[in-house]
Design an enzyme around this catalytic site. Structure first.
Site, PDB file in Angstrom:
ATOM      1  N   ASN A 145       0.881  -1.169   0.000  1.00 50.15           N
ATOM      2  CA  ASN A 145       0.000   0.000   0.000  1.00 50.15           C
ATOM      3  C   ASN A 145       0.916   1.215   0.000  1.00 50.15           C
ATOM      4  O   ASN A 145       1.488   1.546   1.028  1.00 50.15           O
ATOM      5  CB  ASN A 145      -0.895  -0.024   1.249  1.00 50.15           C
ATOM      6  CG  ASN A 145      -1.727   1.246   1.377  1.00 50.15           C
ATOM      7  OD1 ASN A 145      -1.773   2.060   0.455  1.00 50.15           O
ATOM      8  ND2 ASN A 145      -2.378   1.421   2.517  1.00 50.15           N
ATOM      9  N   TRP A 146       1.030   1.830  -1.145  1.00 52.87           N
ATOM     10  CA  TRP A 146       1.953   2.971  -1.251  1.00 52.87           C
ATOM     11  C   TRP A 146       1.388   4.242  -0.629  1.00 52.87           C
ATOM     12  O   TRP A 146       2.073   5.254  -0.556  1.00 52.87           O
ATOM     13  CB  TRP A 146       2.314   3.227  -2.723  1.00 52.87           C
ATOM     14  CG  TRP A 146       3.338   2.293  -3.268  1.00 52.87           C
ATOM     15  CD1 TRP A 146       3.995   1.298  -2.588  1.00 52.87           C
ATOM     16  CD2 TRP A 146       3.862   2.256  -4.611  1.00 52.87           C
ATOM     17  NE1 TRP A 146       4.882   0.658  -3.418  1.00 52.87           N
ATOM     18  CE2 TRP A 146       4.822   1.221  -4.660  1.00 52.87           C
ATOM     19  CE3 TRP A 146       3.605   2.991  -5.759  1.00 52.87           C
ATOM     20  CZ2 TRP A 146       5.525   0.914  -5.834  1.00 52.87           C
ATOM     21  CZ3 TRP A 146       4.298   2.683  -6.922  1.00 52.87           C
ATOM     22  CH2 TRP A 146       5.264   1.662  -6.963  1.00 52.87           C
ATOM     23  N   LYS A 147       0.115   4.232  -0.236  1.00 46.33           N
ATOM     24  CA  LYS A 147      -0.506   5.434   0.330  1.00 46.33           C
ATOM     25  C   LYS A 147      -0.255   6.628  -0.609  1.00 46.33           C
ATOM     26  O   LYS A 147      -0.286   6.464  -1.815  1.00 46.33           O
ATOM     27  CB  LYS A 147       0.008   5.668   1.754  1.00 46.33           C
ATOM     28  CG  LYS A 147      -0.119   4.375   2.596  1.00 46.33           C
ATOM     29  CD  LYS A 147       0.117   4.548   4.041  1.00 46.33           C
ATOM     30  CE  LYS A 147      -0.063   3.215   4.758  1.00 46.33           C
ATOM     31  NZ  LYS A 147       0.057   3.317   6.201  1.00 46.33           N
TER      32      LYS A 147
ATOM     33  N   HIS B 257      -9.390   1.343   4.588  1.00 43.87           N
ATOM     34  CA  HIS B 257      -8.130   1.490   5.324  1.00 43.87           C
ATOM     35  C   HIS B 257      -8.343   2.420   6.520  1.00 43.87           C
ATOM     36  O   HIS B 257      -9.123   3.372   6.447  1.00 43.87           O
ATOM     37  CB  HIS B 257      -7.045   2.042   4.402  1.00 43.87           C
ATOM     38  CG  HIS B 257      -5.690   1.980   5.036  1.00 43.87           C
ATOM     39  ND1 HIS B 257      -5.241   2.941   5.908  1.00 43.87           N
ATOM     40  CD2 HIS B 257      -4.725   1.035   4.970  1.00 43.87           C
ATOM     41  CE1 HIS B 257      -4.030   2.598   6.331  1.00 43.87           C
ATOM     42  NE2 HIS B 257      -3.695   1.444   5.781  1.00 43.87           N
TER      43      HIS B 257
ATOM     44  N   GLU C   2      -6.699   4.789   7.640  1.00 45.10           N
ATOM     45  CA  GLU C   2      -6.482   6.217   7.368  1.00 45.10           C
ATOM     46  C   GLU C   2      -7.716   6.833   6.710  1.00 45.10           C
ATOM     47  O   GLU C   2      -8.022   7.999   6.936  1.00 45.10           O
ATOM     48  CB  GLU C   2      -5.221   6.394   6.505  1.00 45.10           C
ATOM     49  CG  GLU C   2      -3.970   6.158   7.345  1.00 45.10           C
ATOM     50  CD  GLU C   2      -2.822   5.515   6.606  1.00 45.10           C
ATOM     51  OE1 GLU C   2      -2.790   5.547   5.368  1.00 45.10           O
ATOM     52  OE2 GLU C   2      -1.936   4.955   7.292  1.00 45.10           O
TER      53      GLU C   2
ATOM     54  N   GLU D  68      -5.336  -4.793  10.451  1.00 47.42           N
ATOM     55  CA  GLU D  68      -4.315  -3.779  10.674  1.00 47.42           C
ATOM     56  C   GLU D  68      -4.607  -3.045  11.981  1.00 47.42           C
ATOM     57  O   GLU D  68      -5.397  -2.088  12.003  1.00 47.42           O
ATOM     58  CB  GLU D  68      -4.301  -2.766   9.517  1.00 47.42           C
ATOM     59  CG  GLU D  68      -3.990  -3.380   8.175  1.00 47.42           C
ATOM     60  CD  GLU D  68      -3.386  -2.365   7.215  1.00 47.42           C
ATOM     61  OE1 GLU D  68      -2.283  -2.641   6.723  1.00 47.42           O
ATOM     62  OE2 GLU D  68      -3.993  -1.316   6.975  1.00 47.42           O
TER      63      GLU D  68
ATOM     64  N   GLY E 168       2.672   2.379  10.914  1.00 41.54           N
ATOM     65  CA  GLY E 168       3.646   3.468  10.804  1.00 41.54           C
ATOM     66  C   GLY E 168       4.317   3.833  12.107  1.00 41.54           C
ATOM     67  O   GLY E 168       4.954   4.879  12.215  1.00 41.54           O
TER      68      GLY E 168
ATOM     69  N   SER F 248       3.540  -2.059  10.361  1.00 34.37           N
ATOM     70  CA  SER F 248       4.993  -2.120  10.584  1.00 34.37           C
ATOM     71  C   SER F 248       5.611  -3.459  10.185  1.00 34.37           C
ATOM     72  O   SER F 248       6.526  -3.944  10.855  1.00 34.37           O
ATOM     73  CB  SER F 248       5.335  -1.764  12.035  1.00 34.37           C
ATOM     74  OG  SER F 248       4.921  -0.444  12.324  1.00 34.37           O
TER      75      SER F 248
ATOM     76  N   GLY G  30       3.017  -0.939   4.280  1.00 37.93           N
ATOM     77  CA  GLY G  30       3.075   0.485   3.946  1.00 37.93           C
ATOM     78  C   GLY G  30       4.515   0.919   3.710  1.00 37.93           C
ATOM     79  O   GLY G  30       5.097   0.672   2.656  1.00 37.93           O
ATOM     80  N   GLY G  31       5.109   1.524   4.720  1.00 38.55           N
ATOM     81  CA  GLY G  31       6.435   2.137   4.592  1.00 38.55           C
ATOM     82  C   GLY G  31       7.485   1.248   3.929  1.00 38.55           C
ATOM     83  O   GLY G  31       8.222   1.698   3.043  1.00 38.55           O
TER      84      GLY G  31
HETATM   85  P1  13P Z   1       3.117   0.480   7.712  1.00 38.95           P
HETATM   86  O1  13P Z   1       3.652  -0.777   7.098  1.00 38.95           O
HETATM   87  O2  13P Z   1       3.849   1.709   7.245  1.00 38.95           O
HETATM   88  O3  13P Z   1       3.017   0.382   9.205  1.00 38.95           O
HETATM   89  O4  13P Z   1       1.628   0.676   7.159  1.00 38.95           O
HETATM   90  C1  13P Z   1       0.754  -0.396   7.225  1.00 38.95           C
HETATM   91  C2  13P Z   1      -0.453  -0.072   6.439  1.00 38.95           C
HETATM   92  O5  13P Z   1      -1.218   0.799   6.783  1.00 38.95           O
HETATM   93  C3  13P Z   1      -0.680  -0.821   5.195  1.00 38.95           C
HETATM   94  O6  13P Z   1      -1.953  -0.592   4.699  1.00 38.95           O
END
Ligand code: 13P
Length: 250
Positions: free
Chosen positions: A10-12, A96, A98, A168, A174, A214, A235-236
């Site tokens: 997920n590149w956000k 998600h 967010e 999640e 994050g 994470s 994500g990251g």
């Molecule tokens: P991180 O891997 O940056 O913690 O993010 C997880 C996430 O929200 C994937 O959708």
């Protein structure tokens, strides 16, 4: 029952089309020939064409990060399921945390999006998870049961066949904090039970439940070797070809 794992990025809100092409030029050779797991990249909408072009003919699949529940119309800035399919996306992330935190997503809007994603023939990844206060108050189970039952409402098992769920925990996103394998296992079992209640036992046994929060090359193996963890939503650590390829090869 062995379920093929899904390792999804997920590149956000990261990367321009040019940065996406650079990532793919580096990433695709690193995972060439990898068939043990399904590999999915969910870039921002404007990068989908660039990623699709580089992914064509490879083992990498592409998804959107959201979709709207109307087919078309005067809904400025929204994107439909049919548009994602037309752009050669196979997957779509729904609900998600967010989106829930910052953009007014509710269990009801997750349900609406899930219905149209299934209708469009996409494979939805429905995100659920508790916030820190809910875990501390001991209500994680109630939260996950509510999020799942409302998300799944009014959808047949046949329609939901391509769905995956991502657990999640919001406090792990994050933050560098990761759920322990025990915590993830417990949450995944609960989600699987809720899926069994709604869609039946056979469906639930095939349902792939991803963990997100994470996930990094250093902890991917420990998490992904759990029986109950059917993949990762990253994500990251998915933004660099090197680290995401290491997670794919957990
Ligand atoms: P991180 O891997 O940056 O913690 O993010 C997880 C996430 O929200 C994937 O959708």
């Amino acid at each position: 029952m062995s379920r093929k794992k899904i390792i999804a990025a997920n590149w956000k809100m990261y990367k321009t089309p040019e940065q996406s092409r650079q990532f793919m030029d580096e990433f695709v050779p690193l995972v060439a020939g990898h068939t043990r797991d399904e590999i999915v990249i969910c870039p921002p909408f404007v990068d989908i064409a660039a990623v699709v072009e580089k992914a064509r003919g490879t083992n990498v699949e592409v998804g959107g990060q959201n979709l709207y529940w109307e087919k078309e119309g005067a809904f400025t800035a929204e994107v439909s399921g049919e548009m994602l399919v037309g752009a050669e996306c196979k997957w779509v992330i729904i609900g998600h945390s967010e989106r829930r935190q910052y953009f007014g997503e509710t269990d009801d809007t997750v349900n609406r999006r899930l219905k149209v994603a299934a209708e469009a023939g996409l494979s939805p990844i429905v995100c659920v998870g508790e916030v820190k206060e809910e875990r501390e108050a001991g209500v994680t189970g109630d939260v996950l049961r509510r999020q799942c039952s409302r998300a799944f409402a009014g959808i047949s098992a046949r329609k939901a066949a391509k769905m995956a769920v991502a657990y999640e925990p919001v406090w792990a996103i994050g933050t560098g904090l990761t759920a322990t394998p025990e915590m993830a296992n417990e949450a995944h079992q609960l989600i699987r039970q809720e899926a069994a209640n709604v869609f039946g036992e056979e469906f639930a046994q095939q349902l792939r439940i991803l963990y997100g929060g994470s996930v990094k090359p250093e902890n991917a193996n420990q998490l992904l070797s759990q029986e109950e963890i059917d993949g990762a939503l990253v994500g990251g650590a998915s933004l660099k070809a090197d680290s995401f390829s290491k997670i794919v090869k957990w």
